[in-house]
Write a protein that holds these residues in place. Structure first.
Motif, mmCIF file in Angstrom:
data_model
loop_
_atom_site.group_PDB
_atom_site.id
_atom_site.type_symbol
_atom_site.label_atom_id
_atom_site.label_comp_id
_atom_site.label_asym_id
_atom_site.label_seq_id
_atom_site.Cartn_x
_atom_site.Cartn_y
_atom_site.Cartn_z
ATOM 1 N N UNK A 9 0.813 -1.278 0.043
ATOM 2 C CA UNK A 9 -0.022 0.090 0.083
ATOM 3 C C UNK A 9 0.808 1.251 0.063
ATOM 4 N N UNK A 10 1.858 1.219 0.789
ATOM 5 C CA UNK A 10 2.778 2.333 0.878
ATOM 6 C C UNK A 10 3.641 2.616 -0.447
ATOM 7 N N UNK A 102 1.609 16.894 2.771
ATOM 8 C CA UNK A 102 0.481 16.537 2.232
ATOM 9 C C UNK A 102 0.493 15.177 1.836
ATOM 10 N N UNK A 103 1.637 14.486 1.443
ATOM 11 C CA UNK A 103 1.474 13.116 0.932
ATOM 12 C C UNK A 103 1.388 12.451 2.336
ATOM 13 N N UNK A 109 -4.338 9.336 6.583
ATOM 14 C CA UNK A 109 -5.817 9.483 6.995
ATOM 15 C C UNK A 109 -6.801 8.670 5.724
ATOM 16 N N UNK A 110 -6.053 8.968 4.682
ATOM 17 C CA UNK A 110 -7.173 8.364 3.510
ATOM 18 C C UNK A 110 -6.843 6.666 3.244
ATOM 19 N N UNK A 113 -6.559 5.046 7.057
ATOM 20 C CA UNK A 113 -7.782 5.397 7.647
ATOM 21 C C UNK A 113 -7.666 5.801 9.087
ATOM 22 N N UNK A 114 -6.781 6.421 9.556
ATOM 23 C CA UNK A 114 -6.394 6.806 10.739
ATOM 24 C C UNK A 114 -7.471 8.094 11.210
ATOM 25 N N UNK A 115 -7.757 8.017 12.569
ATOM 26 C CA UNK A 115 -8.641 9.027 12.983
ATOM 27 C C UNK A 115 -7.770 10.249 12.997
#
Ligand code: SER
Length: 281
Positions: A9-10, A102-103, A109-110, A113-115
């Motif tokens: 994913x990373x 920004x990255x 977060x996206x 999905x960390x709060x």
């Protein structure tokens, strides 16, 4: 998500942002007499921070095997390891603070999905060498990090990885007070007189620990509960005939046995990777 999926994913995320994936270097440094082991993703690519052109371009990403002997006394807690894998992205004179932050924010977060209300960041408080980094703090705030979750620290500085080399202030990301990612803003070269010289280009060097991040996204407060460690923990239970979560009494003192379990698991994993990279026991 397992560790393999997290790594993919990373890397895929940064490839989608124009980065080229490079392979992990060996744990044993080449042409670097200043250190016994590679301890960060930046280390094998140091010359490219000083202006040399990398054959794969100015945006790179990888998963680097690391050994941190300096952390050995911390091992036994829930989140330090002598061997770990570092997810990294680099800008070699390409983008700088704004895009790097920004990255990081987008990935945390996206993609993970960390709060965002549980995310906090630190920025450099400034010293004689380099000013207070209000710019990074403003980028974090614009991204969506709450002002009360942004603090300035004097020790937000990383490097150089050897005695001399590239270094700079950094901005670190925490989830529930655990550091998971570090964006280093590499602008200086520390020379052998200990002086900081401005580099010919601004660079970004980031590092995120696979083991800690996997624990965080799996909802664990102990890295050793993840699938990375459980097969080793189970094997130690089997050969010792003791349980990871039990209490043992030794010379009249009762202590949880998980600490020695973690130390044994950590040292076995490190030894295996060091041997696999050619160091003979
Ligand atoms: N080099 C920095 C670190 O090790 C970021 O990758 O934290």
């Amino acid at each position: 998500m397992n560790a393999r999926e997290l790594k993919k994913l990373f890397v895929d995320f940064f490839v989608s942002k124009g980065h080229v994936e490079i392979p992990s270097a060996s744990l044993v440094p080449e042409n670097d007499p200043t250190t016994l082991f590679i301890s960060a993703g930046i280390q094998p690519i140091v010359p490219y921070f000083l202006g040399k052109k990398h054959p794969s371009g100015s945006r790179l990403t990888n998963v680097q095997k690391c050994i941190r002997t300096g952390d050995i006394e911390e091992v036994g807690d829930t989140y330090h390891h002598t061997f770990f894998e570092m997810l990294g992205n680099w800008s070699l004179g390409d983008y700088f603070k704004k895009e790097a932050i920004e990255f990081s924010y987008e990935f945390l977060t996206k993609y993970l999905n960390l709060n965002k209300s549980k995310l906090s960041v630190t920025c450099f408080a400034g010293n004689q060498e380099s000013p207070k980094d209000e710019f990074s703090a403003s980028v974090w705030e614009k991204c969506g990090i709450q002002k009360e979750n942004i603090s300035y620290l004097e020790d937000n500085w990383w490097g150089p990885p050897g005695i001399t080399g590239p270094c700079g202030s950094d901005t670190e990301m925490f989830f529930n007070d655990l550091e998971i990612w570090n964006d280093v803003l590499i602008q200086y070269f520390k020379n052998n007189q200990g002086k900081f010289e401005k580099l010919v280009q601004n660079n970004i060097d980031t590092g995120m620990g696979v083991e800690r991040t996997l624990a965080v996204i799996s909802g664990f407060t102990d890295d050793y509960l993840t699938a990375i460690w459980q097969p080793i923990i189970k094997k130690i239970e089997e050969v010792s005939n003791k349980k990871y979560d039990s209490i043992e009494t030794f010379r009249g003192t009762s202590l949880p046995i998980n600490k020695p379990f973690r130390i044994i698991a950590d040292h076995i994993r490190s030894a295996v990777f060091i041997i696999a990279d050619g160091v003979e026991p």
